[in-house]
Write an enzyme that holds these catalytic residues in place. Sequence first.
Site, PDB file in Angstrom:
ATOM      1  N   LYS A  14       0.825  -1.212   0.000  1.00 23.35           N
ATOM      2  CA  LYS A  14       0.000   0.000   0.000  1.00 23.35           C
ATOM      3  C   LYS A  14       0.864   1.268   0.000  1.00 23.35           C
ATOM      4  O   LYS A  14       0.611   2.187  -0.767  1.00 23.35           O
ATOM      5  CB  LYS A  14      -0.932   0.039   1.240  1.00 23.35           C
ATOM      6  CG  LYS A  14      -1.921  -1.109   1.315  1.00 23.35           C
ATOM      7  CD  LYS A  14      -2.956  -0.891   2.405  1.00 23.35           C
ATOM      8  CE  LYS A  14      -2.401  -0.886   3.823  1.00 23.35           C
ATOM      9  NZ  LYS A  14      -1.825  -2.191   4.259  1.00 23.35           N
ATOM     10  N   ARG A  90     -10.163   0.301   8.136  1.00 28.57           N
ATOM     11  CA  ARG A  90      -9.727  -1.067   8.421  1.00 28.57           C
ATOM     12  C   ARG A  90     -10.850  -1.892   9.035  1.00 28.57           C
ATOM     13  O   ARG A  90     -10.637  -3.069   9.346  1.00 28.57           O
ATOM     14  CB  ARG A  90      -8.544  -1.042   9.380  1.00 28.57           C
ATOM     15  CG  ARG A  90      -7.184  -1.163   8.690  1.00 28.57           C
ATOM     16  CD  ARG A  90      -6.127  -0.976   9.738  1.00 28.57           C
ATOM     17  NE  ARG A  90      -4.890  -1.643   9.480  1.00 28.57           N
ATOM     18  CZ  ARG A  90      -3.794  -1.058   9.009  1.00 28.57           C
ATOM     19  NH1 ARG A  90      -3.808   0.196   8.664  1.00 28.57           N
ATOM     20  NH2 ARG A  90      -2.676  -1.742   8.884  1.00 28.57           N
ATOM     21  N   ARG A 129      11.179  -6.676   5.690  1.00 26.93           N
ATOM     22  CA  ARG A 129      11.067  -5.244   5.995  1.00 26.93           C
ATOM     23  C   ARG A 129      11.496  -4.959   7.437  1.00 26.93           C
ATOM     24  O   ARG A 129      12.123  -3.950   7.715  1.00 26.93           O
ATOM     25  CB  ARG A 129       9.630  -4.774   5.761  1.00 26.93           C
ATOM     26  CG  ARG A 129       9.461  -3.274   5.956  1.00 26.93           C
ATOM     27  CD  ARG A 129       8.074  -2.804   5.578  1.00 26.93           C
ATOM     28  NE  ARG A 129       7.097  -3.069   6.620  1.00 26.93           N
ATOM     29  CZ  ARG A 129       5.795  -2.795   6.521  1.00 26.93           C
ATOM     30  NH1 ARG A 129       5.312  -2.293   5.405  1.00 26.93           N
ATOM     31  NH2 ARG A 129       4.975  -3.047   7.506  1.00 26.93           N
ATOM     32  N   ARG A 135      10.706  -1.219  12.615  1.00 26.38           N
ATOM     33  CA  ARG A 135       9.340  -1.066  13.134  1.00 26.38           C
ATOM     34  C   ARG A 135       9.060  -2.119  14.199  1.00 26.38           C
ATOM     35  O   ARG A 135       9.314  -3.306  14.006  1.00 26.38           O
ATOM     36  CB  ARG A 135       8.321  -1.226  11.989  1.00 26.38           C
ATOM     37  CG  ARG A 135       7.951   0.086  11.354  1.00 26.38           C
ATOM     38  CD  ARG A 135       7.004  -0.096  10.212  1.00 26.38           C
ATOM     39  NE  ARG A 135       5.716  -0.677  10.576  1.00 26.38           N
ATOM     40  CZ  ARG A 135       4.641  -0.636   9.817  1.00 26.38           C
ATOM     41  NH1 ARG A 135       4.690  -0.031   8.650  1.00 26.38           N
ATOM     42  NH2 ARG A 135       3.520  -1.193  10.202  1.00 26.38           N
ATOM     43  N   ARG A 146      -1.165  -9.411  13.199  1.00 24.62           N
ATOM     44  CA  ARG A 146      -1.690  -8.383  12.278  1.00 24.62           C
ATOM     45  C   ARG A 146      -2.431  -9.038  11.113  1.00 24.62           C
ATOM     46  O   ARG A 146      -3.453  -8.530  10.646  1.00 24.62           O
ATOM     47  CB  ARG A 146      -0.544  -7.505  11.768  1.00 24.62           C
ATOM     48  CG  ARG A 146      -0.064  -6.537  12.848  1.00 24.62           C
ATOM     49  CD  ARG A 146       1.323  -6.003  12.562  1.00 24.62           C
ATOM     50  NE  ARG A 146       1.377  -5.157  11.403  1.00 24.62           N
ATOM     51  CZ  ARG A 146       2.483  -4.965  10.666  1.00 24.62           C
ATOM     52  NH1 ARG A 146       3.610  -5.597  10.971  1.00 24.62           N
ATOM     53  NH2 ARG A 146       2.451  -4.162   9.637  1.00 24.62           N
TER      54      ARG A 146
HETATM   55  P1  AMP Z   1       0.194   0.319   8.914  1.00 23.14           P
HETATM   56  O1  AMP Z   1       1.378   1.215   8.852  1.00 23.14           O
HETATM   57  O2  AMP Z   1      -0.944   0.774   8.015  1.00 23.14           O
HETATM   58  O3  AMP Z   1       0.543  -1.126   8.698  1.00 23.14           O
HETATM   59  O4  AMP Z   1      -0.393   0.434  10.407  1.00 23.14           O
HETATM   60  C1  AMP Z   1       0.383   0.036  11.531  1.00 23.14           C
HETATM   61  C2  AMP Z   1      -0.517  -0.170  12.722  1.00 23.14           C
HETATM   62  O5  AMP Z   1      -1.184   1.070  13.056  1.00 23.14           O
HETATM   63  C3  AMP Z   1      -1.643  -1.177  12.554  1.00 23.14           C
HETATM   64  O6  AMP Z   1      -1.207  -2.506  12.766  1.00 23.14           O
HETATM   65  C4  AMP Z   1      -2.632  -0.703  13.620  1.00 23.14           C
HETATM   66  O7  AMP Z   1      -2.200  -1.085  14.917  1.00 23.14           O
HETATM   67  C5  AMP Z   1      -2.496   0.813  13.536  1.00 23.14           C
HETATM   68  N1  AMP Z   1      -3.467   1.365  12.559  1.00 23.14           N
HETATM   69  C6  AMP Z   1      -3.168   1.967  11.365  1.00 23.14           C
HETATM   70  N2  AMP Z   1      -4.287   2.339  10.731  1.00 23.14           N
HETATM   71  C7  AMP Z   1      -5.324   1.974  11.532  1.00 23.14           C
HETATM   72  C8  AMP Z   1      -6.744   2.053  11.399  1.00 23.14           C
HETATM   73  N3  AMP Z   1      -7.324   2.570  10.318  1.00 23.14           N
HETATM   74  N4  AMP Z   1      -7.497   1.558  12.440  1.00 23.14           N
HETATM   75  C9  AMP Z   1      -6.926   1.023  13.528  1.00 23.14           C
HETATM   76  N5  AMP Z   1      -5.603   0.894  13.694  1.00 23.14           N
HETATM   77  C10 AMP Z   1      -4.799   1.365  12.703  1.00 23.14           C
END
Ligand code: AMP
Length: 191
Positions: A14, A90, A129, A135, A146
């Site tokens: 993404k 999400r 990654r 991270r 996840r």
């Molecule tokens: P990402 O960078 O999009 O993979 O997001 C990393 C983490 O941030 C996710 O595993 C969630 O814990 C949190 N997160 C990001 N976007 C959301 C969302 N829309 N709703 C809830 N948690 C989120």
Amino acid sequence: MFNLVIFGAPGSGKGTQSERLIDEYGLYHISTGEVLRDLIARGTELGKVADSYISKGNLIPDDLMVSILADILDSNPEAAGGVIFDGFPRTINQAKALKQMLADRGAKVHAVVGLEVEDDELIERLVKRGKESGRSDDNLETIKQRLEVYHTQTSPLKDYYVAEGKYHAIPGSGSIDSIFESIKESLSTIR
Ligand code: AMP
């Protein structure tokens, strides 16, 4: 004005495809994951709350996430010209909230790009990654959580957006360039 959601499991590409799409369509990028990691890095109270969910691989509660997103939309006037939503929504509740939030601002989601990648490949990409990104959630245990969260809470959104006639399924394996070309071709039907 064009509002795009980029949708897919963790590790589906993404962020990478968003960078290309921003240039192609002149969109304002909102990555909720990046916003949360920034709050954590700045040591804010909200960041501490977010970290307690993120580090375990769980989602931030919908109400909190929706209010953070509303703040971003309101404090960034550029967003009115078109946004790429990366990592949001999400959950079905978040999708409904997004629909309302955009309707309140005279806008809507025009298209959802769904990057589809098998779990084995996702795990391989995320572990790789993790070695480079530092991270806290890119370790094997958290990655598995996840993906579980993705399959139970996020993947039902595909049917939600298919029903709205907005879902563009894109095979997310292959080169970055070829995936980007598939996205552009798919979106050309509505652009
Ligand atoms: P990402 O960078 O999009 O993979 O997001 C990393 C983490 O941030 C996710 O595993 C969630 O814990 C949190 N997160 C990001 N976007 C959301 C969302 N829309 N709703 C809830 N948690 C989120």
